[in-house]
Motif scaffolding. Sequence first.
Motif, PDB file in Angstrom:
ATOM      1  N   LYS A  64      12.795   9.223  12.594  1.00  0.00           N
ATOM      2  CA  LYS A  64      11.705   8.382  12.099  1.00  0.00           C
ATOM      3  C   LYS A  64      12.054   7.757  10.758  1.00  0.00           C
ATOM      4  O   LYS A  64      11.794   6.573  10.518  1.00  0.00           O
ATOM      5  CB  LYS A  64      10.420   9.201  11.981  1.00  0.00           C
ATOM      6  CG  LYS A  64       9.764   9.540  13.301  1.00  0.00           C
ATOM      7  CD  LYS A  64       8.446  10.271  13.074  1.00  0.00           C
ATOM      8  CE  LYS A  64       7.767  10.591  14.400  1.00  0.00           C
ATOM      9  NZ  LYS A  64       6.489  11.310  14.202  1.00  0.00           N
ATOM     10  N   ILE A  65      12.633   8.571   9.879  1.00  0.00           N
ATOM     11  CA  ILE A  65      13.021   8.032   8.572  1.00  0.00           C
ATOM     12  C   ILE A  65      14.113   6.989   8.725  1.00  0.00           C
ATOM     13  O   ILE A  65      14.076   5.929   8.098  1.00  0.00           O
ATOM     14  CB  ILE A  65      13.478   9.168   7.638  1.00  0.00           C
ATOM     15  CG1 ILE A  65      12.326  10.143   7.403  1.00  0.00           C
ATOM     16  CG2 ILE A  65      13.986   8.604   6.317  1.00  0.00           C
ATOM     17  CD1 ILE A  65      12.711  11.355   6.588  1.00  0.00           C
ATOM     18  N   TYR A  66      15.074   7.269   9.573  1.00  0.00           N
ATOM     19  CA  TYR A  66      16.171   6.323   9.825  1.00  0.00           C
ATOM     20  C   TYR A  66      15.624   5.007  10.377  1.00  0.00           C
ATOM     21  O   TYR A  66      16.010   3.923   9.923  1.00  0.00           O
ATOM     22  CB  TYR A  66      17.163   6.947  10.796  1.00  0.00           C
ATOM     23  CG  TYR A  66      18.334   6.056  11.137  1.00  0.00           C
ATOM     24  CD1 TYR A  66      19.393   5.902  10.258  1.00  0.00           C
ATOM     25  CD2 TYR A  66      18.375   5.362  12.357  1.00  0.00           C
ATOM     26  CE1 TYR A  66      20.479   5.084  10.574  1.00  0.00           C
ATOM     27  CE2 TYR A  66      19.450   4.555  12.677  1.00  0.00           C
ATOM     28  CZ  TYR A  66      20.488   4.421  11.787  1.00  0.00           C
ATOM     29  OH  TYR A  66      21.553   3.605  12.090  1.00  0.00           O
ATOM     30  N   ASN A  67      14.708   5.092  11.337  1.00  0.00           N
ATOM     31  CA  ASN A  67      14.126   3.876  11.917  1.00  0.00           C
ATOM     32  C   ASN A  67      13.346   3.083  10.867  1.00  0.00           C
ATOM     33  O   ASN A  67      13.426   1.853  10.819  1.00  0.00           O
ATOM     34  CB  ASN A  67      13.208   4.230  13.086  1.00  0.00           C
ATOM     35  CG  ASN A  67      13.976   4.758  14.283  1.00  0.00           C
ATOM     36  OD1 ASN A  67      15.183   4.569  14.393  1.00  0.00           O
ATOM     37  ND2 ASN A  67      13.276   5.427  15.184  1.00  0.00           N
ATOM     38  N   HIS A  68      12.593   3.797  10.048  1.00  0.00           N
ATOM     39  CA  HIS A  68      11.844   3.121   8.983  1.00  0.00           C
ATOM     40  C   HIS A  68      12.799   2.418   8.029  1.00  0.00           C
ATOM     41  O   HIS A  68      12.580   1.258   7.655  1.00  0.00           O
ATOM     42  CB  HIS A  68      10.998   4.141   8.217  1.00  0.00           C
ATOM     43  CG  HIS A  68      10.401   3.609   6.949  1.00  0.00           C
ATOM     44  ND1 HIS A  68       9.359   2.705   6.934  1.00  0.00           N
ATOM     45  CD2 HIS A  68      10.722   3.832   5.644  1.00  0.00           C
ATOM     46  CE1 HIS A  68       9.058   2.410   5.685  1.00  0.00           C
ATOM     47  NE2 HIS A  68       9.863   3.074   4.875  1.00  0.00           N
ATOM     48  N   TRP A  69      13.859   3.112   7.654  1.00  0.00           N
ATOM     49  CA  TRP A  69      14.810   2.552   6.687  1.00  0.00           C
ATOM     50  C   TRP A  69      15.492   1.301   7.244  1.00  0.00           C
ATOM     51  O   TRP A  69      15.702   0.336   6.531  1.00  0.00           O
ATOM     52  CB  TRP A  69      15.860   3.605   6.334  1.00  0.00           C
ATOM     53  CG  TRP A  69      16.461   3.394   4.979  1.00  0.00           C
ATOM     54  CD1 TRP A  69      17.451   2.527   4.655  1.00  0.00           C
ATOM     55  CD2 TRP A  69      16.075   4.042   3.762  1.00  0.00           C
ATOM     56  NE1 TRP A  69      17.740   2.602   3.313  1.00  0.00           N
ATOM     57  CE2 TRP A  69      16.901   3.522   2.743  1.00  0.00           C
ATOM     58  CE3 TRP A  69      15.128   5.019   3.445  1.00  0.00           C
ATOM     59  CZ2 TRP A  69      16.801   3.954   1.420  1.00  0.00           C
ATOM     60  CZ3 TRP A  69      15.032   5.441   2.131  1.00  0.00           C
ATOM     61  CH2 TRP A  69      15.851   4.916   1.133  1.00  0.00           C
ATOM     62  N   MET A  70      15.806   1.324   8.523  1.00  0.00           N
ATOM     63  CA  MET A  70      16.570   0.244   9.124  1.00  0.00           C
ATOM     64  C   MET A  70      15.713  -0.932   9.605  1.00  0.00           C
ATOM     65  O   MET A  70      16.215  -2.051   9.738  1.00  0.00           O
ATOM     66  CB  MET A  70      17.385   0.782  10.307  1.00  0.00           C
ATOM     67  CG  MET A  70      18.503   1.710   9.893  1.00  0.00           C
ATOM     68  SD  MET A  70      19.671   0.865   8.790  1.00  0.00           S
ATOM     69  CE  MET A  70      20.904   2.142   8.550  1.00  0.00           C
ATOM     70  N   THR A  71      14.433  -0.691   9.871  1.00  0.00           N
ATOM     71  CA  THR A  71      13.621  -1.750  10.493  1.00  0.00           C
ATOM     72  C   THR A  71      12.403  -2.178   9.680  1.00  0.00           C
ATOM     73  O   THR A  71      11.969  -3.314   9.783  1.00  0.00           O
ATOM     74  CB  THR A  71      13.133  -1.304  11.883  1.00  0.00           C
ATOM     75  OG1 THR A  71      12.282  -0.153  11.743  1.00  0.00           O
ATOM     76  CG2 THR A  71      14.301  -0.947  12.775  1.00  0.00           C
ATOM     77  N   THR A  72      11.829  -1.271   8.874  1.00  0.00           N
ATOM     78  CA  THR A  72      10.563  -1.566   8.205  1.00  0.00           C
ATOM     79  C   THR A  72      10.683  -1.670   6.694  1.00  0.00           C
ATOM     80  O   THR A  72      10.050  -2.533   6.074  1.00  0.00           O
ATOM     81  CB  THR A  72       9.517  -0.485   8.549  1.00  0.00           C
ATOM     82  OG1 THR A  72       9.433  -0.350   9.966  1.00  0.00           O
ATOM     83  CG2 THR A  72       8.151  -0.851   7.987  1.00  0.00           C
ATOM     84  N   ARG A  73      11.449  -0.792   6.105  1.00  0.00           N
ATOM     85  CA  ARG A  73      11.575  -0.765   4.644  1.00  0.00           C
ATOM     86  C   ARG A  73      12.107  -2.106   4.139  1.00  0.00           C
ATOM     87  O   ARG A  73      13.118  -2.601   4.633  1.00  0.00           O
ATOM     88  CB  ARG A  73      12.526   0.356   4.238  1.00  0.00           C
ATOM     89  CG  ARG A  73      12.738   0.499   2.733  1.00  0.00           C
ATOM     90  CD  ARG A  73      13.716   1.645   2.483  1.00  0.00           C
ATOM     91  NE  ARG A  73      14.045   1.795   1.092  1.00  0.00           N
ATOM     92  CZ  ARG A  73      15.040   1.153   0.470  1.00  0.00           C
ATOM     93  NH1 ARG A  73      15.777   0.295   1.165  1.00  0.00           N
ATOM     94  NH2 ARG A  73      15.297   1.352  -0.807  1.00  0.00           N
ATOM     95  N   PRO A  74      11.448  -2.700   3.127  1.00  0.00           N
ATOM     96  CA  PRO A  74      11.895  -3.998   2.612  1.00  0.00           C
ATOM     97  C   PRO A  74      13.295  -3.924   1.992  1.00  0.00           C
ATOM     98  O   PRO A  74      13.726  -2.864   1.542  1.00  0.00           O
ATOM     99  CB  PRO A  74      10.849  -4.333   1.540  1.00  0.00           C
ATOM    100  CG  PRO A  74       9.667  -3.495   1.884  1.00  0.00           C
ATOM    101  CD  PRO A  74      10.215  -2.236   2.470  1.00  0.00           C
ATOM    102  N   THR A  75      13.975  -5.039   1.983  1.00  0.00           N
ATOM    103  CA  THR A  75      15.285  -5.124   1.334  1.00  0.00           C
ATOM    104  C   THR A  75      15.099  -5.018  -0.172  1.00  0.00           C
ATOM    105  O   THR A  75      14.288  -5.735  -0.766  1.00  0.00           O
ATOM    106  CB  THR A  75      15.982  -6.446   1.673  1.00  0.00           C
ATOM    107  OG1 THR A  75      16.172  -6.520   3.083  1.00  0.00           O
ATOM    108  CG2 THR A  75      17.323  -6.547   0.964  1.00  0.00           C
TER     109      THR A  75
END
Length: 296
Positions: A64-75
């Motif tokens: 879940k954290i990996y998915n958030h980091w790669m898809t949702t977390r802003p640049t």
Amino acid sequence: ALDRRRCTRQVVCAVKDVEKKRKLISPQRRIERLFVEEFKKTFFSPNPWYESPEITFPGGSPQKIYNHWMTTRPTRDIDRICDGKDSCGCTWTQLDGRRGASFVSFNQEGQVVFVREVLEPQGFGNKFKDNTLKSLQQVTGVMNAIQGMFSALDRILVQEDEEEGPRPVNGLEAPRSGRAKDVVRYLWEEAQWDPVDPVEKIMSQFSEDAVYEDLTREDSAFVGWEAIKKYQEETKENTPSNMKFVLDEMTEGDKACTIIWHVEFNTRLSPRGVSYYEVNDEGKVCYVRAAYDISF
């Protein structure tokens, strides 16, 4: 012979562990990878924890954290990064211009085990024109306002004797050294609890040209010793006697360090924040960014 073989195996394993540690990239490089490069899910530990005012993954779900980091977390582009040894932190700016700070800790294998990120409020309408505590006091009365806004966590605290109040941890008159980790620990555990003149103790550790950023303020940057002193005086003046700013964890940096902290007030443990500190060659604080959210 059996004992010798066991001893040999232990030595070989110890050597391999040392070699493995030597091959680990630095915490600073790990932070850079988190911010600007592709990486595998195994970059996070099997039981990582990620938290921010926007979303929290309370351990146990690297996917879940990996998915958030790669898809949702802003640049986010790194502005400054501390020289911590086992944990590391940085300041950053998003593509939309909003700023923040992050604290990241790692296990012995170099995997991420904990991350806290705090982003500044969006727009002037969500920031304070005046000192944060003073603004809350003016709006609804400090006791009710702060108790309501600082109620994100519902954990009961052990209250200190109100007559005594917080006291310096070790009674130091100055930091143990001019290294960032010692200076910052002195500010949080000694200077702010000085019974005579805490502001004087705090300001003795700042350089004349220091910059202090409080990301909850409309005018977020306080530039120069006098401006920071006024900020510290207003904060102290408007802090209720039973409110504590508590250091939770810090990176072991020499020139810069990052800390995570919380506020204790009326049995509550909130808000939580991330602050980044740098010291100059004389061991005086020359830059601070304080990132926190009063609802976090």
